[in-house]
Design an enzyme around this catalytic site. Structure first.
Site, mmCIF file in Angstrom:
data_model
loop_
_atom_site.group_PDB
_atom_site.id
_atom_site.type_symbol
_atom_site.label_atom_id
_atom_site.label_comp_id
_atom_site.label_asym_id
_atom_site.label_seq_id
_atom_site.Cartn_x
_atom_site.Cartn_y
_atom_site.Cartn_z
ATOM 1 N N CYS A 34 40.284 25.237 40.177
ATOM 2 C CA CYS A 34 39.757 24.981 41.529
ATOM 3 C C CYS A 34 40.354 23.684 42.092
ATOM 4 C CB CYS A 34 38.243 24.869 41.477
ATOM 5 S SG CYS A 34 37.483 24.670 43.123
ATOM 6 N N CYS A 78 33.165 27.944 39.488
ATOM 7 C CA CYS A 78 34.566 27.933 39.913
ATOM 8 C C CYS A 78 35.466 28.421 38.786
ATOM 9 C CB CYS A 78 35.015 26.513 40.277
ATOM 10 S SG CYS A 78 34.008 25.682 41.521
ATOM 11 N N ASP A 130 62.540 53.881 17.573
ATOM 12 C CA ASP A 130 63.114 54.130 18.896
ATOM 13 C C ASP A 130 64.603 53.783 18.900
ATOM 14 O OD1 ASP A 130 62.557 54.453 21.978
ATOM 15 O OD2 ASP A 130 63.721 52.610 21.760
ATOM 16 N N CYS A 180 32.341 29.895 44.204
ATOM 17 C CA CYS A 180 32.971 28.884 45.053
ATOM 18 C C CYS A 180 33.739 29.561 46.187
ATOM 19 C CB CYS A 180 33.916 28.047 44.203
ATOM 20 S SG CYS A 180 34.901 26.852 45.130
ATOM 21 N N THR A 193 25.800 21.302 42.621
ATOM 22 C CA THR A 193 26.087 22.140 43.791
ATOM 23 C C THR A 193 25.632 23.578 43.609
ATOM 24 O OG1 THR A 193 28.302 22.679 42.961
ATOM 25 C CG2 THR A 193 28.094 20.741 44.386
#
Length: 507
Positions: A55, A51, A456, A82, A47
């Site tokens: 996806c 992605c 601290d 995508c 394609t």
């Protein structure tokens, strides 16, 4: 990584090795595991799209998958984003905030817009390396050089402006950092397979009108996220005029390269709602990057909590409220000044001291939507202050004015691309700056995930109540097992107290 390198667990190793573990990547894609979003990108040969691992579409055949360590690398290989999962909008890789090497520093600077402002030579100068070295190391680890990485960021910024603003396309192009409208159009079409006009048309469906100059965004993060200490800390220590809590959102002013801005950040179950008002739209990507960094949204909470929970003393705290983040800052120099103001005084007193400096030396701004009045002062402006006007002991006046002079002269870099070890050494060499101040700055300004404020008072109280060593030296010895996530252990320890930093106001 777990001993079995194919085990599907949260990614806890170097990014390069992660995306080269093909079987592990395949399993992440097939299970649609959102924990891996931003760690690598999946490209599909058939394609020509790329992605995020989560996806929602049907996973492609394994032989058609290819894996890339960055969106820029996938784009350079000819793949487009995508339209369904929008990989450009996934959380960033945790690698860049957890490491202090050249590549991580470069990525933080690219996110902060250095390449767009100063080019690759400017990036190399800030890093202290040659252009060739920077390009070679980025290409080797990320499959793309600094120009391609900056281009991918410009494309993402362009998409945000196209979809969330009513700016003319030419204004979007230049605000995103493109040199021409033609390059802007070509890049958007290439990366998203849609023209800018088509992107805007799709986004406008069901959208609501917004005020001019206001941009609404959803900032993604990796779940889980416990927002109480994150927002509670920012709110409780907020400087009046620069920060405020209003209508369920933490709001603050931002000093940006091309102007200023006001941001409102609201915690939601699956994202942080972000409302930005900017005087110059070119600062959008930088503003987003700084807000993400302040909220530590690119952290990997699964990896952090898994390691810390191996300590039976911390395990119940993590089980009760997992996914605590480290509240950081949008400006390292600002936080350093505030850290010195907060030495040996209460939170309220530190806010008062900071507010006086803001009123005297900060730049006024207008905020029609709220009560913000100033930008935090520039260091060169603070360099003009008269020490005798400071309402605290002479030794601390000297500490503050020396720090300000050093920062104003550019002798210490506390920015996104800073060298953590070098900055620590430089800070420690200044008069009156001890381990607590150095580690506070390292944790919240430099972003070192392993910073640890052993001395601290809140940490000592928590250690006493939990049965941990209370004195700094033995506590540091015990905390070796928490490395490299000791800054996150600090958040869990602080959360055992009843201080205001641990809660979000109800009104």
């Amino acid at each position: 990584m777990a001993q079995n390198r194919w085990q599907l667990s949260a990614p806890t190793t170097m990014l390069g090795f992660m995306y080269e573990c093909v079987e592990r990547c395949v399993r992440a894609v097939q299970s649609k595991d959102a924990r891996f979003d931003g760690w690598f990108f999946t490209a599909v040969l058939t394609t020509k799209i790329y992605c995020r691992p989560s996806c929602p579409v049907v996973p492609p055949k394994v032989e058609n998958m290819r894996f890339y360590p960055s969106a820029a690398a996938a784009q350079q290989a000819g793949f487009r984003a995508c339209k369904r999962c929008r990989p450009d909008a996934s959380p960033g890789s945790p690698e860049w905030n957890d490491r202090a090497d050249l590549v991580a520093r470069a990525m933080r600077l690219i996110s902060d817009g250095v390449v767009d402002r100063d080019g690759v030579p400017g990036l190399a100068t800030q890093l202290g390396y040659s252009v060739r070295q920077v390009q070679r190391q980025l290409q080797a680890e990320l499959g793309a050089g600094p120009l391609a990485l900056a281009r991918a960021q410009r494309a993402q910024t362009a998409r945000m402006l196209i979809e969330t603003s009513d700016l003319q396309m030419a204004d979007v192009a230049f605000a995103s950092g493109f040199a021409s409208v033609r390059t802007f159009n070509e890049t958007v079409q290439e990366v998203f397979a849609l023209s800018p006009t088509e992107l805007r048309s799709r986004a406008k469906r069901g959208s609501h009108p917004t005020a001019p100059g206001t941009i609404f965004l959803r900032l993604p993060f990796r779940a889980p996220l416990t927002p109480d200490n994150l927002f509670g800390h920012l709110i409780a220590t907020g400087v009046p005029g620069v920060e405020e809590w209003r209508d369920g959102a933490y709001r603050r002013t931002l000093r940006l390269p091309h102007g200023h801005g006001v941001v409102a950040l609201r915690p939601m179950p699956d994202h942080i709602a972000c409302q930005l008002s900017l005087t110059d739209q070119r600062d959008l990507a930088i503003a987003i990057s700084r807000c993400r960094r302040m909220l530590d949204l690119d952290a990997d909470p699964i990896a952090v909590d898994e390691l810390l929970a191996e300590d039976p003393i911390l395990a119940p705290l993590i089980a009760k409220a997992p996914g605590r983040r480290v509240p950081r800052t949008v400006d390292g120099a600002e936080f350093a000044v505030r850290a010195v103001l907060g030495q040996q005084v209460s939170t309220a007193a530190a806010r008062t001291h900071a507010s006086r400096l803001v009123q005297a030396y900060g730049e006024p701004i207008e905020d029609p939507a709220g009560g913000l009045t100033h930008l935090f002062p520039r260091m060169d402006a603070l360099a003009e202050l008269d020490p005798e006007t400071l309402a605290f002991p002479k030794s601390r006046r000297t500490t503050l004015t020396t720090l300000i002079a050093t920062l104003a002269a550019g002798e210490i870099d506390l920015g996104a691309g800073s060298d953590w070890d070098r900055a620590r050494d430089q800070l420690a060499a200044l008069p009156g700056i001890g381990p607590w101040t150095v580690e506070s700055i390292a944790m919240r300004a430099l972003g070192d995930p392993d910073a640890f404020v052993a001395s601290d008072l809140g940490i000592r109280y928590a250690a006493r109540d939990l049965g941990l060593p209370e004195a700094p030296k033995p506590l540091l010895e015990h905390a070796r097992a928490w490395r490299p996530w000791r800054a996150y252990a600090v958040q869990y320890l602080w959360a055992t107290g009843d201080h205001a930093i641990n809660t979000i106001p109800t009104e």
